[in-house]
Write an enzyme that holds these catalytic residues in place. Structure first.
Site, PDB file in Angstrom:
ATOM      1  N   GLU A 127      41.657  45.600   5.771  1.00 10.88           N
ATOM      2  CA  GLU A 127      41.231  44.886   4.373  1.00 10.88           C
ATOM      3  C   GLU A 127      39.665  44.908   4.434  1.00 10.88           C
ATOM      4  O   GLU A 127      39.019  45.258   5.551  1.00 10.88           O
ATOM      5  CB  GLU A 127      41.679  43.626   4.478  1.00 10.88           C
ATOM      6  CG  GLU A 127      40.634  42.569   5.225  1.00 10.88           C
ATOM      7  CD  GLU A 127      41.555  41.304   5.458  1.00 10.88           C
ATOM      8  OE1 GLU A 127      42.518  41.239   6.382  1.00 10.88           O
ATOM      9  OE2 GLU A 127      41.109  40.305   5.200  1.00 10.88           O
ATOM     10  N   LYS A 129      35.938  44.066   4.137  1.00 11.68           N
ATOM     11  CA  LYS A 129      35.005  43.046   4.751  1.00 11.68           C
ATOM     12  C   LYS A 129      33.907  42.865   3.347  1.00 11.68           C
ATOM     13  O   LYS A 129      33.321  43.645   3.112  1.00 11.68           O
ATOM     14  CB  LYS A 129      34.044  43.531   5.771  1.00 11.68           C
ATOM     15  CG  LYS A 129      33.188  42.438   6.458  1.00 11.68           C
ATOM     16  CD  LYS A 129      32.771  42.782   7.776  1.00 11.68           C
ATOM     17  CE  LYS A 129      32.291  41.678   8.658  1.00 11.68           C
ATOM     18  NZ  LYS A 129      31.069  41.041   7.731  1.00 11.68           N
ATOM     19  N   ASP A 131      31.075  41.043   1.320  1.00  8.65           N
ATOM     20  CA  ASP A 131      29.663  40.666   1.748  1.00  8.65           C
ATOM     21  C   ASP A 131      29.344  39.516   0.842  1.00  8.65           C
ATOM     22  O   ASP A 131      28.641  39.864  -0.086  1.00  8.65           O
ATOM     23  CB  ASP A 131      28.829  41.840   1.369  1.00  8.65           C
ATOM     24  CG  ASP A 131      27.542  41.771   2.037  1.00  8.65           C
ATOM     25  OD1 ASP A 131      27.272  40.990   2.888  1.00  8.65           O
ATOM     26  OD2 ASP A 131      26.829  42.594   1.989  1.00  8.65           O
ATOM     27  N   TYR A 237      41.288  34.913   3.212  1.00  3.95           N
ATOM     28  CA  TYR A 237      41.748  36.063   4.106  1.00  3.95           C
ATOM     29  C   TYR A 237      41.912  35.422   5.453  1.00  3.95           C
ATOM     30  O   TYR A 237      42.391  35.996   6.461  1.00  3.95           O
ATOM     31  CB  TYR A 237      40.698  37.008   4.341  1.00  3.95           C
ATOM     32  CG  TYR A 237      39.035  36.437   4.529  1.00  3.95           C
ATOM     33  CD1 TYR A 237      39.160  35.825   5.882  1.00  3.95           C
ATOM     34  CD2 TYR A 237      37.907  36.899   3.695  1.00  3.95           C
ATOM     35  CE1 TYR A 237      37.556  35.169   5.981  1.00  3.95           C
ATOM     36  CE2 TYR A 237      36.751  36.317   3.896  1.00  3.95           C
ATOM     37  CZ  TYR A 237      36.706  35.793   4.992  1.00  3.95           C
ATOM     38  OH  TYR A 237      35.253  35.133   5.439  1.00  3.95           O
ATOM     39  N   LYS A 325      32.350  48.759  10.554  1.00  4.67           N
ATOM     40  CA  LYS A 325      31.275  48.622   9.413  1.00  4.67           C
ATOM     41  C   LYS A 325      31.035  49.962   8.847  1.00  4.67           C
ATOM     42  O   LYS A 325      31.162  51.071   9.500  1.00  4.67           O
ATOM     43  CB  LYS A 325      30.073  48.170   9.910  1.00  4.67           C
ATOM     44  CG  LYS A 325      29.878  46.884  10.546  1.00  4.67           C
ATOM     45  CD  LYS A 325      30.210  45.787   9.783  1.00  4.67           C
ATOM     46  CE  LYS A 325      29.164  44.930   9.093  1.00  4.67           C
ATOM     47  NZ  LYS A 325      28.158  44.369   9.824  1.00  4.67           N
ATOM     48  N   CYS A 430      -2.762  42.090  24.713  1.00  4.73           N
ATOM     49  CA  CYS A 430      -2.102  41.352  23.848  1.00  4.73           C
ATOM     50  C   CYS A 430      -3.136  41.252  22.386  1.00  4.73           C
ATOM     51  O   CYS A 430      -4.475  40.951  22.984  1.00  4.73           O
ATOM     52  CB  CYS A 430      -1.702  39.842  24.247  1.00  4.73           C
ATOM     53  SG  CYS A 430      -1.449  38.933  22.933  1.00  4.73           S
ATOM     54  N   CYS A 433      -4.176  37.346  22.006  1.00  7.11           N
ATOM     55  CA  CYS A 433      -5.053  36.532  23.060  1.00  7.11           C
ATOM     56  C   CYS A 433      -5.680  37.424  24.064  1.00  7.11           C
ATOM     57  O   CYS A 433      -6.561  36.666  24.664  1.00  7.11           O
ATOM     58  CB  CYS A 433      -3.912  35.541  23.590  1.00  7.11           C
ATOM     59  SG  CYS A 433      -3.240  36.280  25.295  1.00  7.11           S
ATOM     60  N   CYS A 448       2.944  40.345  26.742  1.00  6.25           N
ATOM     61  CA  CYS A 448       1.744  39.673  27.146  1.00  6.25           C
ATOM     62  C   CYS A 448       1.919  38.417  28.043  1.00  6.25           C
ATOM     63  O   CYS A 448       2.904  37.910  28.272  1.00  6.25           O
ATOM     64  CB  CYS A 448       1.384  38.728  25.908  1.00  6.25           C
ATOM     65  SG  CYS A 448       0.279  37.595  26.063  1.00  6.25           S
ATOM     66  N   CYS A 454      -1.506  32.012  25.144  1.00  8.06           N
ATOM     67  CA  CYS A 454      -1.174  32.865  24.126  1.00  8.06           C
ATOM     68  C   CYS A 454      -0.950  32.101  22.739  1.00  8.06           C
ATOM     69  O   CYS A 454       0.353  31.739  22.595  1.00  8.06           O
ATOM     70  CB  CYS A 454      -0.468  33.952  24.291  1.00  8.06           C
ATOM     71  SG  CYS A 454      -0.049  35.188  22.762  1.00  8.06           S
TER      72      CYS A 454
HETATM   73  S1  IVH Z   1      38.253  37.251   9.058  1.00  7.29           S
HETATM   74  C1  IVH Z   1      37.671  34.634  13.134  1.00  7.29           C
HETATM   75  N1  IVH Z   1      38.128  38.876   7.012  1.00  7.29           N
HETATM   76  O1  IVH Z   1      32.828  38.440   7.964  1.00  7.29           O
HETATM   77  C2  IVH Z   1      36.970  35.464  11.964  1.00  7.29           C
HETATM   78  N2  IVH Z   1      36.231  37.982   7.694  1.00  7.29           N
HETATM   79  O2  IVH Z   1      31.366  39.009  10.471  1.00  7.29           O
HETATM   80  C3  IVH Z   1      37.678  35.434  10.960  1.00  7.29           C
HETATM   81  N3  IVH Z   1      34.346  38.383   6.129  1.00  7.29           N
HETATM   82  O3  IVH Z   1      32.312  35.011   8.975  1.00  7.29           O
HETATM   83  C4  IVH Z   1      37.077  36.374   9.803  1.00  7.29           C
HETATM   84  N4  IVH Z   1      35.547  39.705   4.705  1.00  7.29           N
HETATM   85  O4  IVH Z   1      32.534  35.725   6.604  1.00  7.29           O
HETATM   86  C5  IVH Z   1      37.435  38.152   7.988  1.00  7.29           C
HETATM   87  N5  IVH Z   1      38.132  40.329   5.223  1.00  7.29           N
HETATM   88  C6  IVH Z   1      37.567  39.391   5.953  1.00  7.29           C
HETATM   89  C7  IVH Z   1      36.397  39.168   5.816  1.00  7.29           C
HETATM   90  C8  IVH Z   1      35.578  38.499   6.627  1.00  7.29           C
HETATM   91  C9  IVH Z   1      34.191  39.124   5.014  1.00  7.29           C
HETATM   92  C10 IVH Z   1      33.024  37.590   6.842  1.00  7.29           C
HETATM   93  C11 IVH Z   1      33.374  36.411   7.099  1.00  7.29           C
HETATM   94  C12 IVH Z   1      32.952  36.286   8.715  1.00  7.29           C
HETATM   95  C13 IVH Z   1      32.077  37.398   8.932  1.00  7.29           C
HETATM   96  C14 IVH Z   1      32.343  37.866  10.259  1.00  7.29           C
END
Ligand code: IVH
Length: 702
Positions: A127, A129, A131, A237, A325, A430, A433, A448, A454
């Protein structure tokens, strides 16, 4: 201050209306800056004048009083604004993968952990991710009772009133488990983000750099009415505490959440194998630009929940999920200068000052150059990188940026290099300092050697000390630390706690401060005199000791007294206390040495003593392992286990509150010996320890 104002008695109704609108905006902006940014935008006296003027106009024209009138807003102090909420289940993050190979490795690790054959079925969900920022919403008997931000993962901020204004979040659920905590992402669509920024700009307010900042800024509002006016959305999710399971699978549980009325992401699918995951990743990536909201990768989760439970967690991330990612965005710009920053451990970090350029929607004017080798075109072993191309001031460079990490310089365009340019020569002293900056053998960074003399190191240590995951002192940020250091008011952490006695008067008279803001600052400081052990350990800024490690250490020792005694007893890097430290899962020998050496240094010890005298340090309890027969016990596994892999046995024991050690000693409580156990079993017999077979062990832990 603003324009000269007409006497209230002289105002026409139209003028009064316009001025009330302006005052509402100005006061809201001042509140915002005061409560959420590092520094107030106006002196307290001016703020009070605005509030009084607003009240006077409202008194004369009661019918013009606005629904968002500043007189109705309680000027709550930031620390009280969002009460802290301890998460019933920590809000963790996800491990990241970038290449296809990282995903193959992820699946292989899971198979190894569970001892699954390469051809045994293993399904995943995939699914987007999102943002945005994560939110945990608690329902009891179908009623929404609480919503909290992630915070530091263990404790978040109570944003219930704000979350109630988000249309995607149901206030009531029909047929839900008695207790249900739903987790998901709050985000803002591209269209709503653009419209919000337009409105903000027209109103002379603050605009946001990207939809995620806009979503975060909108959710963390003191005034829920402001959140309500911001178009936030939510995708569910995941879930945390729950009185009965939602389903047997991840996909089933998400379908159930959708049926309960949550908005879930339509692009989630179930995949039978890695090839399907990667195909879905490419499909989502291809649609990324037209989704209408920001995503930064694809999340894969093991579908069967019984397998998720067996896989469990590493310290901060689940073993059963990974974020794949998207690759970073890039742009080309001019490298105007290379500056050296000195960090809290003395590391000299080269920073590229760039002609500002937009990378993936964000304006970038600084980027990291890592270290001397990176600039010279070599890796730490001396092998060429960028085919050996070095980076020089005046070069055209490619900048890239992945997620919210600091932008990096990737490459340099030699065809555009000015003829007179010179290779960069890394400083040997440095820049702050003047002490020698040396590079230890085997290390990539110059450091340093000025340590406590420092000023750069001292300031950075103080900034770290007050930062969010450490002492989180409300009212002191980087700017205040710099200013107070400059004045000579604070030199080390302990000084923060004596600031009021020593310089309270001067601060109240200082420009930009006043009674009210000084009082708030001192309250913020005094609230942190009581501090959990893990925050103190992290706050000390010991090299290699991050937030997660600090927490592991705190849990392991429980109290400051035990921890400090152990660090002193381990000073020779040997003996029982040294072994115990090294046996903490997640603490390696480098970190152990860094900790012990830190406590051995007389100057550090004196500074710690001064600090600790100001504090009351809260013990840290190990996570609740109620009903566990092995909580607090030390276990050693040896020989072959037949019902589960060694990794799974270790993870399970730890989840139940036991410590898993690698070697047998008089402090070992149980030795679980499978076939082929050798010297460890022998030693256990000699010491008269409890020896268990694998089955006896499984009986013990239920
Ligand atoms: S599952 C145990 N699913 O990504 C962790 N997270 O880098 C359960 N996020 O803190 C997270 N989309 O804020 C999950 N489809 C998705 C997500 C997701 C965004 C975020 C979430 C998490 C962060 C982790």
């Amino acid at each position: 201050m603003g324009p000269v104002r007409r006497a209230v008695e002289e105002l026409t109704s139209a003028q009064a209306k316009a001025e009330l609108a302006m005052l509402a905006r100005e006061i809201a902006a001042a509140d915002l800056a005061y409560h959420q940014a590092d520094a107030p935008v106006m002196p307290d006296a001016d703020y009070d004048t605005l509030k009084r003027r607003n009240a006077a106009i409202e008194a004369r024209f009661p019918e013009l009083k606005r629904p968002d009138s500043p007189s109705d807003r309680v000027g709550a102090a930031p620390s009280e604004a969002f009460a802290k909420i301890r998460h019933s289940v920590p809000m963790l993050s996800l491990a990241n993968g970038f290449e296809d190979a990282d995903i193959t490795d992820f699946a292989e690790r899971i198979r190894r952990f569970l001892n699954l054959a390469a051809d045994a079925p293993l399904a995943f969900t995939a699914e987007p991710k999102i943002d945005g920022l994560s939110l945990s919403i608690r329902y009891e008997n179908g009623e929404m009772v609480q919503a909290a931000t992630r915070g530091d993962g263990e404790t978040g901020e109570n944003v219930t009133a704000n979350a109630r204004t988000i249309a995607d979040i149901p206030h009531r659920l029909e047929g839900a488990p008695e207790v249900l905590e739903v987790r998901g992402e709050v985000y803002m669509s591209h269209a709503d983000f653009a419209a919000l920024n337009e409105r903000q700009e027209a109103a002379g307010g603050k605009t946001f750099a990207n939809p995620r900042n806009a979503a975060a800024g909108s959710l963390r509002q003191l005034d829920a009415a402001i959140t309500a006016a911001r178009p936030l959305r939510f995708f569910a999710y995941a879930w945390a505490e729950i009185s009965e399971p939602l389903a047997d699978t991840q996909s089933g549980a998400i379908a159930r959440l959708a049926a309960l009325g949550f908005s879930t992401n339509p692009l989630m699918i179930r995949c039978e194998g890695i090839a399907d995951l990667l195909a879905h990743y490419r499909a989502i990536e291809a649609r990324r630009a037209t989704l209408g909201y920001d995503i930064d990768g694809v999340v894969y989760k093991v579908d069967r929940l019984d397998l998720q439970a067996r896989l469990g967690f590493r310290s901060a991330t689940p073993r059963w999920a990974i974020a794949h990612k998207f690759s970073a965005e890039r742009a080309t710009t001019l490298l105007e200068a290379i500056e050296i920053q000195v960090g809290r451990t003395g590391a000299l970090s080269p920073v590229a000052r760039l002609t500002p350029v937009t990378v993936g929607g964000v304006v970038v004017s600084n980027a990291t150059l890592h270290n001397a080798d990176y600039i010279a075109g070599r890796d730490s072993r001396g092998n060429p990188i960028r085919e050996g191309r070095d980076i020089r001031v005046g070069d055209w460079v490619t900048v890239y940026r992945a997620g919210d990490v600091i932008p990096k310089i990737e490459d340099v365009d030699l065809t555009r290099r000015p003829a007179e340019s010179q290779p960069y020569s890394f400083p040997e002293t440095c820049p702050v300092c003047g002490s020698d900056a040396i590079r230890e053998p085997g290390e990539a960074v110059h450091r340093c050697t000025g340590n406590l003399i420092c000023p750069a190191q001292a300031v950075e240590k103080l900034k770290h000390f007050v930062s969010r995951d450490a002492f989180d002192i409300e009212g002191i940020g980087a700017k205040q630390v710099e200013a107070f250091f400059q004045e000579g008011w604070i030199r080390e952490p302990a000084d923060i706690f004596t600031l009021e006695v020593r310089h309270g008067e001067s601060l109240r008279k200082r420009e930009g401060w006043g009674e009210k803001s000084a009082a708030n600052l001192f309250r913020g400081i005094s609230e942190r005199r009581s501090i959990p052990l893990n925050r103190l350990i992290f706050g000390l800024g010991i090299r290699h000791v991050g937030e997660t490690a600090a927490r592991l250490i705190a849990r392991s020792y429980g109290s400051w007294a035990r921890f400090q005694m152990a660090m002193e007893a381990a000073r020779e890097h040997e003996g029982e206390d040294w072994e115990t430290l090294n046996n903490i899962d997640g603490i390696g020998p480098v970190m152990a040495a860094s900790l012990v050496d830190f406590f051995h240094d007389p100057a550090n010890r004196a500074a710690i003593e001064r600090l600790v005298a100001e504090l009351s340090i809260e013990d840290v309890e190990a996570p609740s392992t109620e009903g566990s027969a092995i909580a607090g016990k030390t276990v050693v596994f040896t020989g072959t286990l037949e019902k589960m892999t060694r990794a799974e046995a270790k993870a399970r024991a730890e989840a139940l509150g036991a410590k898993v050690a690698g070697s047998v000693s008089a402090r070992t409580d149980y030795v679980v010996a499978g076939p082929g156990a050798g010297s460890k079993e022998k030693k256990a017999r000699e010491l008269g320890l409890t020896l268990l077979s694998e089955d006896e062990w499984l009986d013990l832990i239920g």
